[in-house]
Design a protein around this motif. Structure first.
Motif, PDB file in Angstrom:
ATOM      1  N   TYR A   7       0.833  -1.212   0.000  1.00 11.23           N
ATOM      2  CA  TYR A   7       0.000   0.000   0.000  1.00 11.23           C
ATOM      3  C   TYR A   7       0.858   1.249   0.000  1.00 11.23           C
ATOM      4  O   TYR A   7       0.550   2.236  -0.676  1.00 11.23           O
ATOM      5  N   MET A   8       1.973   1.207   0.771  1.00 13.17           N
ATOM      6  CA  MET A   8       2.863   2.373   0.821  1.00 13.17           C
ATOM      7  C   MET A   8       3.401   2.703  -0.570  1.00 13.17           C
ATOM      8  O   MET A   8       3.500   3.858  -0.957  1.00 13.17           O
ATOM      9  N   ILE A   9       3.756   1.636  -1.327  1.00 14.63           N
ATOM     10  CA  ILE A   9       4.262   1.868  -2.684  1.00 14.63           C
ATOM     11  C   ILE A   9       3.151   2.393  -3.582  1.00 14.63           C
ATOM     12  O   ILE A   9       3.360   3.272  -4.415  1.00 14.63           O
ATOM     13  N   GLU A  10       1.949   1.877  -3.320  1.00 16.57           N
ATOM     14  CA  GLU A  10       0.801   2.271  -4.131  1.00 16.57           C
ATOM     15  C   GLU A  10       0.505   3.774  -4.013  1.00 16.57           C
ATOM     16  O   GLU A  10       0.205   4.444  -4.999  1.00 16.57           O
ATOM     17  N   ILE A  11       0.590   4.314  -2.779  1.00 14.16           N
ATOM     18  CA  ILE A  11       0.233   5.731  -2.624  1.00 14.16           C
ATOM     19  C   ILE A  11       1.411   6.669  -2.864  1.00 14.16           C
ATOM     20  O   ILE A  11       1.246   7.883  -2.905  1.00 14.16           O
ATOM     21  N   LEU A  12       2.607   6.092  -3.051  1.00 11.15           N
ATOM     22  CA  LEU A  12       3.782   6.940  -3.223  1.00 11.15           C
ATOM     23  C   LEU A  12       3.626   7.976  -4.341  1.00 11.15           C
ATOM     24  O   LEU A  12       3.920   9.155  -4.131  1.00 11.15           O
ATOM     25  N   PRO A  13       3.128   7.559  -5.537  1.00 10.79           N
ATOM     26  CA  PRO A  13       2.976   8.556  -6.613  1.00 10.79           C
ATOM     27  C   PRO A  13       2.065   9.715  -6.215  1.00 10.79           C
ATOM     28  O   PRO A  13       2.347  10.876  -6.527  1.00 10.79           O
ATOM     29  N   LEU A  14       0.989   9.397  -5.460  1.00 16.48           N
ATOM     30  CA  LEU A  14       0.071  10.448  -5.015  1.00 16.48           C
ATOM     31  C   LEU A  14       0.782  11.430  -4.098  1.00 16.48           C
ATOM     32  O   LEU A  14       0.650  12.646  -4.238  1.00 16.48           O
ATOM     33  N   LEU A  15       1.536  10.873  -3.146  1.00 11.51           N
ATOM     34  CA  LEU A  15       2.243  11.728  -2.201  1.00 11.51           C
ATOM     35  C   LEU A  15       3.280  12.590  -2.923  1.00 11.51           C
ATOM     36  O   LEU A  15       3.424  13.778  -2.641  1.00 11.51           O
ATOM     37  N   LEU A  16       3.985  11.976  -3.880  1.00 13.50           N
ATOM     38  CA  LEU A  16       5.008  12.727  -4.598  1.00 13.50           C
ATOM     39  C   LEU A  16       4.383  13.845  -5.426  1.00 13.50           C
ATOM     40  O   LEU A  16       4.973  14.905  -5.600  1.00 13.50           O
ATOM     41  N   ASP A  17       3.160  13.583  -5.889  1.00  9.50           N
ATOM     42  CA  ASP A  17       2.425  14.628  -6.603  1.00  9.50           C
ATOM     43  C   ASP A  17       2.180  15.816  -5.674  1.00  9.50           C
ATOM     44  O   ASP A  17       2.334  16.974  -6.053  1.00  9.50           O
ATOM     45  N   GLY A  18       1.782  15.508  -4.431  1.00 13.59           N
ATOM     46  CA  GLY A  18       1.582  16.559  -3.437  1.00 13.59           C
ATOM     47  C   GLY A  18       2.894  17.248  -3.107  1.00 13.59           C
ATOM     48  O   GLY A  18       2.941  18.466  -2.912  1.00 13.59           O
ATOM     49  N   LEU A  19       3.962  16.448  -3.088  1.00 18.22           N
ATOM     50  CA  LEU A  19       5.279  17.005  -2.775  1.00 18.22           C
ATOM     51  C   LEU A  19       5.683  18.086  -3.767  1.00 18.22           C
ATOM     52  O   LEU A  19       6.309  19.081  -3.404  1.00 18.22           O
ATOM     53  N   LYS A  20       5.276  17.891  -5.043  1.00 17.49           N
ATOM     54  CA  LYS A  20       5.602  18.893  -6.062  1.00 17.49           C
ATOM     55  C   LYS A  20       5.092  20.260  -5.651  1.00 17.49           C
ATOM     56  O   LYS A  20       5.801  21.265  -5.728  1.00 17.49           O
ATOM     57  N   LEU A  21       3.828  20.280  -5.186  1.00 14.92           N
ATOM     58  CA  LEU A  21       3.239  21.557  -4.778  1.00 14.92           C
ATOM     59  C   LEU A  21       3.948  22.091  -3.529  1.00 14.92           C
ATOM     60  O   LEU A  21       4.220  23.296  -3.428  1.00 14.92           O
ATOM     61  N   THR A  22       4.264  21.191  -2.597  1.00 17.67           N
ATOM     62  CA  THR A  22       5.015  21.592  -1.406  1.00 17.67           C
ATOM     63  C   THR A  22       6.300  22.300  -1.807  1.00 17.67           C
ATOM     64  O   THR A  22       6.622  23.380  -1.316  1.00 17.67           O
ATOM     65  N   ILE A  23       7.037  21.676  -2.737  1.00 17.31           N
ATOM     66  CA  ILE A  23       8.319  22.243  -3.148  1.00 17.31           C
ATOM     67  C   ILE A  23       8.120  23.560  -3.886  1.00 17.31           C
ATOM     68  O   ILE A  23       8.846  24.534  -3.658  1.00 17.31           O
ATOM     69  N   TRP A  24       7.101  23.588  -4.720  1.00 15.44           N
ATOM     70  CA  TRP A  24       6.857  24.806  -5.492  1.00 15.44           C
ATOM     71  C   TRP A  24       6.534  25.981  -4.566  1.00 15.44           C
ATOM     72  O   TRP A  24       7.109  27.062  -4.686  1.00 15.44           O
ATOM     73  N   ILE A  25       5.628  25.743  -3.626  1.00 18.23           N
ATOM     74  CA  ILE A  25       5.258  26.792  -2.678  1.00 18.23           C
ATOM     75  C   ILE A  25       6.481  27.222  -1.860  1.00 18.23           C
ATOM     76  O   ILE A  25       6.749  28.410  -1.683  1.00 18.23           O
ATOM     77  N   SER A  26       7.239  26.239  -1.383  1.00 18.30           N
ATOM     78  CA  SER A  26       8.404  26.559  -0.558  1.00 18.30           C
ATOM     79  C   SER A  26       9.417  27.364  -1.346  1.00 18.30           C
ATOM     80  O   SER A  26       9.970  28.348  -0.839  1.00 18.30           O
ATOM     81  N   ALA A  27       9.671  26.941  -2.595  1.00 22.50           N
ATOM     82  CA  ALA A  27      10.685  27.641  -3.397  1.00 22.50           C
ATOM     83  C   ALA A  27      10.275  29.088  -3.621  1.00 22.50           C
ATOM     84  O   ALA A  27      11.087  30.010  -3.445  1.00 22.50           O
ATOM     85  N   ALA A  28       8.997  29.298  -3.963  1.00 20.22           N
ATOM     86  CA  ALA A  28       8.526  30.667  -4.167  1.00 20.22           C
ATOM     87  C   ALA A  28       8.656  31.466  -2.876  1.00 20.22           C
ATOM     88  O   ALA A  28       9.136  32.612  -2.880  1.00 20.22           O
ATOM     89  N   ALA A  29       8.276  30.845  -1.745  1.00 19.86           N
ATOM     90  CA  ALA A  29       8.334  31.559  -0.470  1.00 19.86           C
ATOM     91  C   ALA A  29       9.780  31.884  -0.087  1.00 19.86           C
ATOM     92  O   ALA A  29      10.067  32.972   0.422  1.00 19.86           O
ATOM     93  N   ILE A  30      10.696  30.946  -0.359  1.00 14.31           N
ATOM     94  CA  ILE A  30      12.105  31.206  -0.028  1.00 14.31           C
ATOM     95  C   ILE A  30      12.615  32.372  -0.864  1.00 14.31           C
ATOM     96  O   ILE A  30      13.278  33.287  -0.350  1.00 14.31           O
ATOM     97  N   PHE A  31      12.261  32.378  -2.145  1.00 14.54           N
ATOM     98  CA  PHE A  31      12.710  33.460  -3.033  1.00 14.54           C
ATOM     99  C   PHE A  31      12.204  34.813  -2.530  1.00 14.54           C
ATOM    100  O   PHE A  31      12.978  35.768  -2.369  1.00 14.54           O
ATOM    101  N   PHE A  32      10.893  34.892  -2.236  1.00 17.64           N
ATOM    102  CA  PHE A  32      10.337  36.183  -1.822  1.00 17.64           C
ATOM    103  C   PHE A  32      10.862  36.597  -0.450  1.00 17.64           C
ATOM    104  O   PHE A  32      11.092  37.785  -0.204  1.00 17.64           O
ATOM    105  N   SER A  33      11.063  35.629   0.448  1.00 19.48           N
ATOM    106  CA  SER A  33      11.550  36.048   1.768  1.00 19.48           C
ATOM    107  C   SER A  33      12.998  36.507   1.688  1.00 19.48           C
ATOM    108  O   SER A  33      13.421  37.367   2.463  1.00 19.48           O
ATOM    109  N   LEU A  34      13.731  35.947   0.732  1.00 15.49           N
ATOM    110  CA  LEU A  34      15.097  36.426   0.509  1.00 15.49           C
ATOM    111  C   LEU A  34      15.065  37.904   0.100  1.00 15.49           C
ATOM    112  O   LEU A  34      15.807  38.735   0.636  1.00 15.49           O
TER     113      LEU A  34
END
Lengths: 243, 213
Positions: A7-34
Motif C-alpha cells: 500500500y505504501m508503494i501504491e500511494i507513493l505517486p500520489l504523495l510525490l504529486d503533493g510534494l511537487k506543490l510543497t516544493i513549489w510553494i516553498s521555493a517561491a516563499a524562499i525566493f520572496f523572503s530572501l
C-alpha cells in the motif's frame, strides 16, 4: 503493527504529486523572503527614516503572532472586507511574509556587523549610498548571515504543511485526504514523515553547499572580522528561527 | 457579550496548553541537551537522534503522528493531550540544541579545573557548568518558548479547542444567527492577543542577550 508495504508503494505517486506543490510553494516563499529580508535589512542598517521604523513594526508583529493566524486572517478574514485570494496565493503570501520577517533579522545581524570603518572608507572613496550597499554591505553582510537564513528557509519548507488547514493540496493535505478514504493511518503517516525528513535532509545539504560556496570564513579573513565574532553572530541568529 | 466569553474560554485553554508544554519541554529539553554532551556515545547518539528527528519533521506531521498513532497503539488520548505531547516533543528538541550549544560554549579548562578540585562529573555539571550555561541559553530559550506559545494554535488541526478555534466558532455563530461577517475583526483581535502575549517575551529575550554581550 504490521505495515502494508504494497500500500505504501501504491500511494507513493500520489504523495510525490503533493510534494511537487510543497516544493513549489516553498521555493517561491524562499525566493520572496530572501528579497524581503535583504531589502528590509538594508533599510534598517542604513536607518532610512520612516521606512526603517515600518520595517521594525512589520518584523515585530509577524514574529510575535502565529503563522496559522496569518493564514486564517488572509484566507478567511480578508474576504469579509472584499479581498478574496486563492488558497495557493494565500499560502505563498503568508509563508513569504513570515519568512521575510525572520530573514530581515537574519540579514540585519550580518549587515550590522559590517564594520562602520568599512562604510566610512567607502564614503571617503566617494562611493554613493547605492554603491556602498551594492559593493560593501550586501556582499559582506549577506555572506555572514547566510547560514542563519538557511535555517529560516528550511523552516519555510516544513511550515508549508500549515497550508493543509486551508485546503492547498500539498503533501500533508494529500496524506490526510487518503487517510480519510483508506484508514491506513500508520502507512500514510510514516511515508509522509520519511519523505519530509528526506526533503529536509536534501535541502540542508544544498544549503550547506551554498554556504561553502559563499565561504564566508575564508573570504572574510583579514577584512576586519574575527572568527569568534562571526560564529557568535551565526549562533545567536540561527537558534531563534525554530518551528 | 457572549462572544467575548467564547474567546476568553479559548484564551484560557491556549494559556493552559502553553504553560503545560513549556514545563514539560523545558524538563525534557534540558535533559536531552545534557545527554548530547555526554561522553557515552550511545547516550549521545540517542539524544542526537531525538533532536534531529523532531526538529526535522514539520510540527504538523508530529501532531498528526501523535494524534493518530497513539490510539492505534492502544493508548487513548484526547486532542488536548495529543497536542501537549506533540508540541512538547518538538519544542524540547529545539530547546535541547540551545542547551547543548550553551554547555559546549563553557570552556573545557573549567571542567579540568573542577576535576583538579576533586569534583565528580555530576558535581561539575551541577555546580560549574549548568549555572553558567543556564545564563547563556536563557535568551534563545525564551525566544523558543515564545515560538511554542504561537505554535499551540496548530493544535486546532487535531481538534483541540483553543483561542483560534473559539474565534472560528464565534465567526460561524454570528454568521448563522445574525448574518454578519466579522471574520476580519475577530482574526485581527486574535492577532493582537497573541502579540500581547509574545511581544514581552521577545523584548525580555533581547534585553538578556544585550546584557550577555
Amino acid at each position: 503493527m504490521g505495515l502494508d508495504f504494497s500500500y505504501m508503494i501504491e500511494i507513493l505517486p500520489l504523495l510525490l504529486d503533493g510534494l511537487k506543490l510543497t516544493i513549489w510553494i516553498s521555493a517561491a516563499a524562499i525566493f520572496f523572503s530572501l528579497l524581503i529580508g535583504i531589502t528590509g535589512a538594508i533599510v534598517r542598517t542604513l536607518k532610512v527614516p520612516v521606512l526603517s521604523q515600518l520595517v521594525t513594526v512589520f518584523v515585530e508583529v509577524i514574529r510575535n503572532t502565529p503563522l496559522l493566524v496569518h493564514v486564517f486572517f488572509l484566507y478567511f478574514g480578508l474576504p469579509t472586507i472584499g479581498i478574496t485570494l486563492p488558497a495557493v496565493t494565500v499560502g505563498i503570501l503568508t509563508l513569504s511574509i513570515w519568512g521575510g520577517a525572520y530573514a530581515v533579522e537574519n540579514f540585519r545581524s550580518g549587515t550590522d556587523a559590517v564594520s562602520k570603518s568599512l562604510i566610512e572608507s567607502g564614503q571617503s572613496l566617494g562611493l554613493s549610498v547605492g554603491q556602498i550597499v551594492r559593493y560593501i554591505i550586501v556582499p559582506l553582510g549577506f555572506r555572514i548571515s547566510f547560514p542563519a537564513f538557511s535555517n529560516t528557509a528550511i523552516s519555510l519548507i516544513k511550515n508549508s504543511a500549515y497550508m493543509t488547514s486551508i485546503g492547498v493540496a500539498e503533501m500533508t493535505f494529500v496524506a490526510m485526504d487518503r487517510m480519510a478514504y483508506d484508514f491506513k493511518t500508520y502507512e500514510i503517516l510514516i511515508s509522509v514523515a520519511v519523505i519530509y525528513l528526506a526533503v529536509i535532509w536534501i535541502a540542508s545539504f544544498i544549503f550547506s553547499r551554498i554556504e561553502r560556496k559563499l565561504d564566508f570564513n575564508k573570504k572574510l579573513k583579514g577584512r576586519g572580522y574575527s572568527r569568534g565574532r562571526l560564529s557568535n553572530i551565526i549562533r545567536r541568529t540561527g537558534e531563534n528561527t525554530a518551528s | 457579550m457572549a462572544g467575548y466569553q467564547i474567546l476568553l474560554d479559548g484564551l484560557v485553554r491556549t494559556l493552559l496548553l502553553s504553560v503545560s508544554c513549556i514545563i514539560i519541554s523545558l524538563c525534557i529539553g534540558v535533559l536531552i541537551g545534557i545527554m548530547q554532551t555526554s561522553k557515552q556515545s550511545v547516550i549521545r547518539s540517542v539524544a542526537k537522534g531525538y533532536s534531529e528527528l523532531f526538529r526535522g519533521l514539520p510540527i504538523v506531521i508530529t501532531l498528526f503522528l501523535v494524534f493518530f498513532i497513539l490510539p492505534e497503539a492502544g493508548i487513548e488520548v484526547n486532542s488536548y493531550i495529543s497536542a501537549m505531547i506533540g508540541l512538547s516533543l518538538w519544542s524540547s528538541a529545539n530547546i535541547s540544541v540551545a542547551v547543548r550549544g550553551a554547555i559546549q560554549s563553557i570552556s573545557p579548562t573549567q571542567v579540568e579545573a573542577s576535576m583538579a578540585l576533586g569534583l565528580s562529573g555530576l558535581q561539575t555539571m551541577r555546580y560549574v557548568i549548568l549555572p553558567q550555561a543556564f545564563r547563556r541559553m536563557l535568551p534563545s530559550v525564551i525566544g523558543l518558548l515564545s515560538n511554542l506559545i504561537q505554535t499551540t494554535s496548530l493544535s486546532i488541526l487535531i481538534g483541540n479547542l483553543d483561542l483560534l478555534k473559539s474565534a472560528q466558532i464565534l465567526i460561524e455563530r454570528v454568521e448563522i444567527m445574525e448574518g454578519g461577517a466579522i471574520a476580519f475583526q475577530v482574526y485581527s483581535l486574535v492577532l493582537i492577543v497573541y502579540f500581547i502575549i509574545c511581544y514581552p517575551l521577545s523584548l525580555l529575550s533581547r534585553k538578556m542577550e544585550k546584557k550577555l554581550a
